[in-house]
Design an enzyme around this catalytic site. Structure first.
Site, PDB file in Angstrom:
ATOM      1  N   ALA A  28       0.827  -1.210   0.000  1.00 28.11           N
ATOM      2  CA  ALA A  28       0.000   0.000   0.000  1.00 28.11           C
ATOM      3  C   ALA A  28       0.864   1.264   0.000  1.00 28.11           C
ATOM      4  O   ALA A  28       2.089   1.190   0.080  1.00 28.11           O
ATOM      5  CB  ALA A  28      -0.923  -0.017   1.209  1.00 28.11           C
ATOM      6  N   HIS A  29       0.203   2.403  -0.079  1.00 25.46           N
ATOM      7  CA  HIS A  29       0.938   3.661  -0.185  1.00 25.46           C
ATOM      8  C   HIS A  29       1.768   3.962   1.057  1.00 25.46           C
ATOM      9  O   HIS A  29       1.392   3.634   2.160  1.00 25.46           O
ATOM     10  CB  HIS A  29       0.026   4.839  -0.537  1.00 25.46           C
ATOM     11  CG  HIS A  29      -1.157   5.060   0.352  1.00 25.46           C
ATOM     12  ND1 HIS A  29      -2.009   6.107   0.173  1.00 25.46           N
ATOM     13  CD2 HIS A  29      -1.629   4.366   1.399  1.00 25.46           C
ATOM     14  CE1 HIS A  29      -2.949   6.052   1.073  1.00 25.46           C
ATOM     15  NE2 HIS A  29      -2.750   5.012   1.827  1.00 25.46           N
ATOM     16  N   ASN A  30       2.937   4.563   0.814  1.00 21.33           N
ATOM     17  CA  ASN A  30       3.830   5.029   1.877  1.00 21.33           C
ATOM     18  C   ASN A  30       4.515   3.897   2.640  1.00 21.33           C
ATOM     19  O   ASN A  30       5.195   4.153   3.634  1.00 21.33           O
ATOM     20  CB  ASN A  30       3.089   5.942   2.864  1.00 21.33           C
ATOM     21  CG  ASN A  30       2.511   7.173   2.190  1.00 21.33           C
ATOM     22  OD1 ASN A  30       1.528   7.101   1.457  1.00 21.33           O
ATOM     23  ND2 ASN A  30       3.129   8.304   2.400  1.00 21.33           N
TER      24      ASN A  30
END
Lengths: 344, 344, 344
Positions: free
Chosen positions: B235-237
């Site tokens: 997922a993001h980050n």
């Protein structure tokens, strides 16, 4: 470069401190540099504000240091999102049907559409105003795409599926693949043709590599505003309500019916042919194997109230000790019984 | 056809027996035929060597039968891998930009690159020396691909993502899809633009149909040497350190930070906003819901030391019996108490 | 429009009531309209037949109302599937190699094949009679596709893989991606070339976004008639027998060997290097970590007889109460012991 006061016009709220300051970017507290607007969504990070290099901040209350330029709004996270939308730039100009795209003559393509190289658009497809297809998207026959949809590279939409307006589909999503339906025929399986379709409402977003299967006879339905993360499986004949949020790697088995404004944690499985009400939150890695009434927070497999489940799994590692204790206790009680019996 | 002695030059080690024998292929013990080189990584399979049809073997010690041509090395599995690399043939000759590929004029394509039919390369993309794009790869604007990368068919790399050197991407991987970020806006959700990117280090490999989402504002990072299997969600980050190994269908939720040289078993879930140290091994189907210190072997949900978890789940099927025993014991103790009370 | 009697010729069985009635469509009980043929597979829905708007029904027995046109067959679900196949229309006419497809000169393409725009067919590929490739399919060198295969858009089949006849591959499937094999080399990993292939038998179906990895040295094998749902991971060197059914998001780790006529529930994980016999049913979300004998119904992690597992998980939420009870009982028994001791 807009000033803080100009940005406040987008989201409402009031500016405390110098609103004439120019904003050059948006960053989280830790990464911000001079000129950036940052935001704080949780008062527990208030102490970090003193250290930020940002030039202004969005918060839901005045800061202790009222000279620090602050945009005070009710919902800082939403305000941040709206201002970031302003900053992240406009949609690219439409480019029409680009060289290297294959578009059937019977397709109806509205104004302002982009069909990138390597795309395929089948017979009788309808594509609404302003919809953008990135390269190598495949749209089978008789599909309807609404207005202002954004379809990323490699997406496949099979025959007869219908997407509403402003639907965003991330790369490599499969919409309308055959549902998994087979009739036992002796020890083998006979394929049940999947002649239904998928109907997706306005403002839905679907994450990369997710699969939404077509219905056997009717429609698999995902309603307005629902957001689906990556690698999610939506089997045939499933219906998902409005504004429901589905995290990554969740799987919905066939004919499950899901209400509005539910939330599903990652890797959760929902069995087939069951109903889940509205406003249900289900924690990650759960298994839903029975109907669920509205307005509950549940977790686990089997599903139970989230707090009860937390207690249960936190006791799990005590199980071997409990078993030993139980065994020892049994011996003690037997000995006591014997002793008491001897006294008689 | 190289001789066993010639192959030993690639991997070091010493040849026992006739090193002049020609090696025509590499096979596992069971499937080997005359002319093949085979290998043994575990002494428990020593008895099988007598039955193999192979003409030579890689082992970490001299065999009982010293007349059987043997390449003795410290790490037979690694030696097998290196010799197999030699056998499996050279990279195909570069073919440049092939007919049917679409490459923007502003893209910078180095020497020795192959861009196959159906590929799309956006504006200002930089592709390093010797990188090979199989058919139908889509590279959005402003992407940087390093040298000697191998990008398999159907892969999508979205705008601004950066890949290092010698990165291998299996078919149909989505790199840089939007992170799953929405701000609640009444009962609906407002999309938070995902304006960050993905940064992938040298020598990373990513398996088929895996998804690496772009960060909201900064970068999702996968560092040098990390290997990711199929259908994995990043997922993001998220940040994953160096030389970490991630098995199939694992999911990392947003902003998780993972150290170096960790191992994740298949279908494990890692919750968002937590940290995992270095040299952590986590068993399959686990759920990581809290920070994890370095140098541990853990399993389960909740996570616990692997051995403790094994004991716990092995007791699970005793639970119904334990419950009955407990109930019976309660009755017995109550009876005892009553009996003792009557005596007073 | 065929009559009920004409349709009965396809599936056998006997017509009760007016067989001359024209059938215009096939629908489930609830959605049927006049002219439709519907079906009933479970006697518990018999009461709903009175309310259906359908004009005829398939059932495995005469209905109470013998004037309602009924096609009585032994297996109504199979009869429904076969009649639906008749209704859902014929295969589209073959279109040959279409403009925008890239086909190597050394490829052998049989009669009646369709290769759609955006497809790539590599060197020495063999494609059998009547096989249909939807747009943007990528077939690497030396692949063999049998007769009458249906390969949906965006599918990738890597070098040397072999598919039998009548294989159906849903969109965006990756066949022949590299297996996940690395030899530890200090703290880093050295890639083991994956030089084997994938061999898929006749009448296999593979769901959207599933991954079938190539073997390291030999073949990953999926035998005749097996059906695999979406987002399934089949690792290198796995062998799956005939007529086995695999639900969505299941993962098979490397070198697992699966028998014939097994069923796997969704999100189940099968560890590597183990064997599962024939006719084994494994429930959803299970973890298979040891060999499994034939003819069993199992669930859970660890795997246990399905009924035992149901009892165990249904007791799970009692665990915290049990722990408290156990503690209280310990105190009571200690007190009793003390009391008894004092009497002496």
């Amino acid at each position: 470069m807009p000033s803080l006061t100009e940005l406040s016009a987008i989201v409402g709220g009031t500016v405390v401190g110098d609103g004439s300051i120019d904003i050059t970017g948006i960053s989280p507290l830790d990464d911000a540099k001079q000129g950036d607007l940052t935001f704080i969504t949780n008062p527990k990070y208030l102490s970090k504000v003193a250290d930020t290099k940002a030039s202004a901040i969005i918060a839901n209350t005045e800061l202790p240091d009222t000279s620090f330029p602050t945009l005070v709004v009710k919902n800082p996270y939403l305000a941040f999102a709206k201002i970031l939308t302003e900053f992240s730039g406009k949609k690219p100009a439409p480019r029409g049907v680009m060289p290297g795209a294959t578009v059937s003559e019977s397709a109806q393509i509205a104004e302002g559409v982009t069909i990138s190289p390597g795309c395929y658009v089948g017979e009788r497809v309808v594509i609404g105003l302003g919809t953008f297809l990135h390269p190598n998207v495949v749209i089978y026959d008789d599909v309807v795409l609404g207005e202002d949809c954004l379809i990323h590279a490699g997406v496949v939409v099979r025959e007869g599926c219908i997407l509403g307006d402003r639907v965003i589909v991330q790369p490599l999503v499969a919409i309308g693949g055959d549902g998994f339906g087979f009739a036992p025929d002796g020890t083998s399986y006979y394929k049940i043709p999947q002649v239904g379709n998928v109907v997706i409402g306005d403002d839905v977003e679907i994450g990369s590599c997710s699969c939404i299967d077509r219905a056997a006879l009717t429609s698999t339905v995902i309603k307005r505003g629902t957001k689906i993360d990556n690698l999610v499986q939506v089997a045939h004949n499933v219906e998902i309500g409005e504004d429901t949020v589905v995290a990554g790697q969740v799987g919905f088995a066939g004919s499950a019916k899901i209400g509005n404004h539910c939330t599903f944690g990652g890797q959760t499985a929902i069995a087939g042919h069951l109903s889940i009400g509205d406003n249900v939150m289900i924690g990650g890695k759960s298994g839903v194997s029975a109907n669920v009434e509205s307005d509950q927070i549940l977790s686990g497999y089997p599903l139970m109230p989230h707090k009860e489940w937390l207690k249960s799994i936190m006791t799990l590692h005590k199980l071997p000790t409990m078993r030993k204790d139980l065994h020892r206790l049994k011996k003690m009680v037997e000995k006591l019984e014997k002793a008491l019996h001897q006294e008689d």
